[in-house]
Scaffold this motif. Structure first.
Motif, PDB file in Angstrom:
ATOM      1  N   PRO A  90     -34.296  29.131 -25.773  1.00  0.00           N
ATOM      2  CA  PRO A  90     -32.986  28.806 -26.345  1.00  0.00           C
ATOM      3  C   PRO A  90     -32.188  27.789 -25.534  1.00  0.00           C
ATOM      4  O   PRO A  90     -30.969  27.905 -25.393  1.00  0.00           O
ATOM      5  N   TYR A  91     -32.870  26.782 -25.009  1.00  0.00           N
ATOM      6  CA  TYR A  91     -32.237  25.769 -24.176  1.00  0.00           C
ATOM      7  C   TYR A  91     -32.617  24.391 -24.689  1.00  0.00           C
ATOM      8  O   TYR A  91     -33.537  24.245 -25.487  1.00  0.00           O
ATOM      9  N   GLY A  92     -31.895  23.381 -24.187  1.00  0.00           N
ATOM     10  CA  GLY A  92     -32.382  22.027 -24.314  1.00  0.00           C
ATOM     11  C   GLY A  92     -33.373  21.744 -23.206  1.00  0.00           C
ATOM     12  O   GLY A  92     -33.499  22.513 -22.243  1.00  0.00           O
ATOM     13  N   ASN A  93     -34.085  20.622 -23.333  1.00  0.00           N
ATOM     14  CA  ASN A  93     -35.076  20.255 -22.326  1.00  0.00           C
ATOM     15  C   ASN A  93     -35.013  18.756 -22.075  1.00  0.00           C
ATOM     16  O   ASN A  93     -35.014  17.967 -23.013  1.00  0.00           O
ATOM     17  N   GLY A  94     -34.983  18.391 -20.808  1.00  0.00           N
ATOM     18  CA  GLY A  94     -35.014  16.991 -20.414  1.00  0.00           C
ATOM     19  C   GLY A  94     -36.248  16.705 -19.578  1.00  0.00           C
ATOM     20  O   GLY A  94     -36.487  17.386 -18.581  1.00  0.00           O
ATOM     21  N   VAL A  95     -37.028  15.719 -19.985  1.00  0.00           N
ATOM     22  CA  VAL A  95     -38.263  15.371 -19.276  1.00  0.00           C
ATOM     23  C   VAL A  95     -38.105  13.997 -18.622  1.00  0.00           C
ATOM     24  O   VAL A  95     -37.171  13.252 -18.923  1.00  0.00           O
ATOM     25  N   HIS A  96     -39.020  13.685 -17.702  1.00  0.00           N
ATOM     26  CA  HIS A  96     -39.018  12.391 -16.994  1.00  0.00           C
ATOM     27  C   HIS A  96     -37.633  12.090 -16.420  1.00  0.00           C
ATOM     28  O   HIS A  96     -37.130  10.971 -16.498  1.00  0.00           O
ATOM     29  N   TYR A  97     -37.036  13.102 -15.820  1.00  0.00           N
ATOM     30  CA  TYR A  97     -35.622  13.031 -15.463  1.00  0.00           C
ATOM     31  C   TYR A  97     -35.353  12.033 -14.353  1.00  0.00           C
ATOM     32  O   TYR A  97     -34.244  11.513 -14.255  1.00  0.00           O
ATOM     33  N   ASP A  98     -36.357  11.761 -13.521  1.00  0.00           N
ATOM     34  CA  ASP A  98     -36.141  10.852 -12.403  1.00  0.00           C
ATOM     35  C   ASP A  98     -36.748   9.479 -12.624  1.00  0.00           C
ATOM     36  O   ASP A  98     -36.476   8.550 -11.862  1.00  0.00           O
ATOM     37  N   SER A  99     -37.575   9.311 -13.639  1.00  0.00           N
ATOM     38  CA  SER A  99     -38.335   8.062 -13.773  1.00  0.00           C
ATOM     39  C   SER A  99     -37.807   7.148 -14.873  1.00  0.00           C
ATOM     40  O   SER A  99     -38.238   5.993 -14.957  1.00  0.00           O
ATOM     41  N   GLU A 100     -36.920   7.633 -15.716  1.00  0.00           N
ATOM     42  CA  GLU A 100     -36.325   6.823 -16.768  1.00  0.00           C
ATOM     43  C   GLU A 100     -34.816   6.913 -16.641  1.00  0.00           C
ATOM     44  O   GLU A 100     -34.219   7.966 -16.829  1.00  0.00           O
ATOM     45  N   ALA A 101     -34.202   5.784 -16.309  1.00  0.00           N
ATOM     46  CA  ALA A 101     -32.799   5.774 -15.887  1.00  0.00           C
ATOM     47  C   ALA A 101     -31.845   6.354 -16.919  1.00  0.00           C
ATOM     48  O   ALA A 101     -30.801   6.915 -16.569  1.00  0.00           O
ATOM     49  N   SER A 102     -32.163   6.237 -18.199  1.00  0.00           N
ATOM     50  CA  SER A 102     -31.234   6.683 -19.234  1.00  0.00           C
ATOM     51  C   SER A 102     -31.334   8.174 -19.538  1.00  0.00           C
ATOM     52  O   SER A 102     -30.516   8.714 -20.290  1.00  0.00           O
ATOM     53  N   LEU A 120     -26.561  19.624 -27.417  1.00  0.00           N
ATOM     54  CA  LEU A 120     -27.562  20.471 -26.784  1.00  0.00           C
ATOM     55  C   LEU A 120     -26.875  21.624 -26.051  1.00  0.00           C
ATOM     56  O   LEU A 120     -25.781  21.452 -25.492  1.00  0.00           O
ATOM     57  N   PRO A 121     -27.506  22.794 -26.010  1.00  0.00           N
ATOM     58  CA  PRO A 121     -26.993  23.890 -25.202  1.00  0.00           C
ATOM     59  C   PRO A 121     -27.325  23.649 -23.728  1.00  0.00           C
ATOM     60  O   PRO A 121     -27.709  22.534 -23.349  1.00  0.00           O
ATOM     61  N   VAL A 122     -27.179  24.648 -22.900  1.00  0.00           N
ATOM     62  CA  VAL A 122     -27.644  24.560 -21.514  1.00  0.00           C
ATOM     63  C   VAL A 122     -29.047  23.962 -21.516  1.00  0.00           C
ATOM     64  O   VAL A 122     -29.916  24.381 -22.289  1.00  0.00           O
ATOM     65  N   THR A 123     -29.266  22.963 -20.661  1.00  0.00           N
ATOM     66  CA  THR A 123     -30.509  22.184 -20.727  1.00  0.00           C
ATOM     67  C   THR A 123     -31.229  22.201 -19.385  1.00  0.00           C
ATOM     68  O   THR A 123     -30.611  22.004 -18.339  1.00  0.00           O
ATOM     69  N   HIS A 124     -32.527  22.461 -19.438  1.00  0.00           N
ATOM     70  CA  HIS A 124     -33.387  22.517 -18.249  1.00  0.00           C
ATOM     71  C   HIS A 124     -34.213  21.242 -18.180  1.00  0.00           C
ATOM     72  O   HIS A 124     -34.868  20.879 -19.166  1.00  0.00           O
ATOM     73  N   CYS A 125     -34.206  20.595 -17.013  1.00  0.00           N
ATOM     74  CA  CYS A 125     -34.803  19.271 -16.876  1.00  0.00           C
ATOM     75  C   CYS A 125     -35.821  19.246 -15.746  1.00  0.00           C
ATOM     76  O   CYS A 125     -35.706  20.005 -14.775  1.00  0.00           O
ATOM     77  N   SER A 126     -36.794  18.338 -15.859  1.00  0.00           N
ATOM     78  CA  SER A 126     -37.846  18.229 -14.855  1.00  0.00           C
ATOM     79  C   SER A 126     -38.090  16.776 -14.482  1.00  0.00           C
ATOM     80  O   SER A 126     -38.195  15.909 -15.351  1.00  0.00           O
ATOM     81  N   ASP A 127     -38.164  16.530 -13.174  1.00  0.00           N
ATOM     82  CA  ASP A 127     -38.647  15.241 -12.689  1.00  0.00           C
ATOM     83  C   ASP A 127     -40.145  15.119 -12.981  1.00  0.00           C
ATOM     84  O   ASP A 127     -40.834  16.118 -13.232  1.00  0.00           O
ATOM     85  N   ASP A 128     -40.669  13.904 -12.911  1.00  0.00           N
ATOM     86  CA  ASP A 128     -42.104  13.719 -13.092  1.00  0.00           C
ATOM     87  C   ASP A 128     -42.863  14.511 -12.031  1.00  0.00           C
ATOM     88  O   ASP A 128     -42.523  14.469 -10.838  1.00  0.00           O
ATOM     89  N   GLY A 129     -43.894  15.225 -12.467  1.00  0.00           N
ATOM     90  CA  GLY A 129     -44.679  16.040 -11.551  1.00  0.00           C
ATOM     91  C   GLY A 129     -44.156  17.445 -11.366  1.00  0.00           C
ATOM     92  O   GLY A 129     -44.671  18.185 -10.525  1.00  0.00           O
TER      93      GLY A 129
END
Length: 244
Positions: free
Chosen positions: A164-176, A190-199
């Motif tokens: 039940p969250y948003g998701n952000g990918v490639h958080y460190d490799s794509e500036a936008s 988006l609700p509370v969103t969980h994000c990950s850097d590449d790798g």
């Protein structure tokens, strides 16, 4: 031997270039397999390449990577028709379902046509580990941001919603990526969103984020949420996985 509880591994990674083959499975894929609890036989993985159009060369690379890692890979294609006459049964018989990156908007549209959502939920609830990279990460959440519609990132909010969250990918490799996620959380798209850097991968038991893991050094995971009129980002330090 299913996982002992519903498990999702949502990542911005999982592959590395191979020495003798095009690519190899990196630590995030191996961690998803480990979480399935399989032992005494080769793990069974279903690879779903919908987001990239079920490309034959990608399927070949993934099957090769599986052979190299001792993982039995079956590719589920939806173009030009489903490659299995029992897709729910194929998913339920897997230890891990790994979803490839590409266009998350197209993935969700094709999955909807073939009614894959209920089959994915049934597999998840039965202990099949659901996992993937990029589009194959966002698909398990409420949504995220995507370049599926063009170079400018736009929201997608019709994902499967197992988490039940948003998701952000490639958080460190794509500036936008970071400013777009902050804007979408801030305006309520988006609700509370969980994000990950590449790798980095995010591990969920049920709908609870239990840890972040990484296959490279110096990377992070993040929780982005609204606090009053502000958007707050909290960094989570991943546990470093041992590379295979």
């Amino acid at each position: 031997m299913p996982a002992d509880q519903p498990t999702i591994v949502a990542t911005s990674g999982g592959y590395r270039y191979g020495e003798r083959i095009r690519l190899e499975f990196n630590a995030l894929v191996h961690h998803a397999v480990d979480l399935s609890g399989v032992h005494g036989r080769r793990p069974r993985m279903t690879f779903v390449g919908t987001a990239s159009g079920d490309q034959a060369h990608a399927n070949h690379w993934i099957v090769q990577a599986g052979q190299h890692a001792g993982i039995e890979v079956t590719c589920l294609d939806l173009f030009p028709m489903p490659s299995s006459d029992d897709v729910p049964g194929l998913l339920l018989g897997s230890d891990v379902v790994w979803v490839q990156g590409g266009s998350v908007a197209n993935l969700l549209a094709v999955w909807a046509v073939h009614d894959l959502g209920p089959a994915m939920r049934a597999a998840w609830e039965s202990g099949v580990v659901l996992a993937g990279v990029s589009a194959g990460s966002i698909c398990w959440f409420v949504g995220g941001c995507t370049d599926s519609f063009g170079p400018e990132l736009r929201p997608v909010t019709n994902a499967l919603g197992l988490l039940p969250y948003g998701n952000g990918v490639h958080y460190d490799s794509e500036a936008s990526r970071r400013p777009t996620i902050h804007r979408l959380v801030g305006n309520g798209t988006l609700p509370v969103t969980h994000c990950s850097d590449d790798g980095v991968g995010l591990v969920y038991h049920g709908t609870e984020l239990v840890e972040a893991v990484a296959e490279v050094d110096g990377k992070g995971a993040y929780v982005v949420e609204r606090s009053g009129a502000e958007v707050v980002e909290t960094r989570i330090e991943p546990r470093r996985l041992k590379n295979p």
